[in-house]
Structures are given as structure tokens and as C-alpha cells.
Motif scaffolding. Sequence first.
Motif, PDB file in Angstrom:
ATOM      1  N   VAL A   1      -9.622  -2.255   7.025  1.00  0.00           N
ATOM      2  CA  VAL A   1     -10.915  -2.922   6.936  1.00  0.00           C
ATOM      3  C   VAL A   1     -11.262  -3.437   8.339  1.00  0.00           C
ATOM      4  O   VAL A   1     -10.458  -4.155   8.942  1.00  0.00           O
TER       5      VAL A   1
ATOM      6  N   LEU B   1      -8.240  -1.300   2.237  1.00  0.00           N
ATOM      7  CA  LEU B   1      -8.834  -1.027   0.934  1.00  0.00           C
ATOM      8  C   LEU B   1      -8.465   0.383   0.499  1.00  0.00           C
ATOM      9  O   LEU B   1      -8.417   1.304   1.315  1.00  0.00           O
TER      10      LEU B   1
ATOM     11  N   TYR C   1     -16.700   2.879  -4.407  1.00  0.00           N
ATOM     12  CA  TYR C   1     -16.019   2.244  -5.531  1.00  0.00           C
ATOM     13  C   TYR C   1     -16.941   2.054  -6.732  1.00  0.00           C
ATOM     14  O   TYR C   1     -16.476   1.886  -7.855  1.00  0.00           O
TER      15      TYR C   1
ATOM     16  N   LEU D   1      -8.431 -10.572   1.719  1.00  0.00           N
ATOM     17  CA  LEU D   1      -7.699  -9.391   1.257  1.00  0.00           C
ATOM     18  C   LEU D   1      -6.222  -9.443   1.624  1.00  0.00           C
ATOM     19  O   LEU D   1      -5.377  -9.027   0.829  1.00  0.00           O
TER      20      LEU D   1
ATOM     21  N   TYR E   1       0.809  -1.229   0.000  1.00  0.00           N
ATOM     22  CA  TYR E   1       0.000   0.000   0.000  1.00  0.00           C
ATOM     23  C   TYR E   1       0.844   1.282   0.000  1.00  0.00           C
ATOM     24  O   TYR E   1       0.358   2.344   0.398  1.00  0.00           O
TER      25      TYR E   1
ATOM     26  N   HIS F   1      -3.596  -9.137  -1.280  1.00  0.00           N
ATOM     27  CA  HIS F   1      -2.721  -7.970  -1.307  1.00  0.00           C
ATOM     28  C   HIS F   1      -1.308  -8.279  -0.824  1.00  0.00           C
ATOM     29  O   HIS F   1      -0.433  -7.417  -0.878  1.00  0.00           O
TER      30      HIS F   1
END
Length: 123
Positions: free
Chosen positions: A57, A83, A106, A72, A45, A76
Motif C-alpha cells: 500500500v 492488501l 474488491y 492495516l 501474507y 494484519h
Amino acid sequence: MNAALEGGDGPPATLVAITPETGSHPRRMRAAHQLKCTVLSDVGYGVGLLFGIVSAVPPAIVTEMGARGLDLAQLHGVARPMLAAPAVYLIEPSGKIALASLDHDYMAGADTEALINALTRPS
């Protein structure tokens, strides 16, 4: 979008997509959607944190997503699932931001017509 990038006397801009997904996912996403742009992985990230567009999250949501088969953290490649809000920045060669779009919904995303207009207008 692909047509806008290929039109005229060459591309008026370079379009790059950045996703927190790791492994083969960015390559598969590019192929599945027949994207002509570069798709980069934002490992850990780093870019999202720099731009301030990622958020943790909540554990209850992580549990619900896991029950639906979505991990996730694994997707990721990190220990803490986060997110990123969808964001679009069109940056001219001079460094001027020609268009910026950030929406935490989104489903809303960037206005495709505005992006194509910005991509195809002379700088």
C-alpha cells in the motif's frame, strides 16, 4: 452460500476463507456474517504472496487510511501494510480447479451464482 454448502447428501466441497486480518477479526467476521465456512488468518501474507495476489500500500494511502482510523499494519499484525486482491478458487477433491476468480477491484468479487453452481454440481 451457506445453503449450497449444507444441501443434498452432505457438502459437495469445503469452503475456506482466508484473510490477512489477525487476532479475533477472522472469528468476529465469521460470526457477524453467519458464515458456515472456516475462516483462516494469513499471518504475514504467506498465502497471498505465494499466490501473487498481495501488493504494498503506497505511503500516501497508508496515511489517508490512518486518518480514517484504519491501521492495516496493526490489523494484519505486520510492519508493512499490504492488501490482497479478492480471489476465489474452488478446488475439487481431485485437485482440479473447478472455478477461479481474481479481480483487483474488491467491489467486483466472485460471481456468487457461478460459485454456487460450481459448489452444487456433481463432480
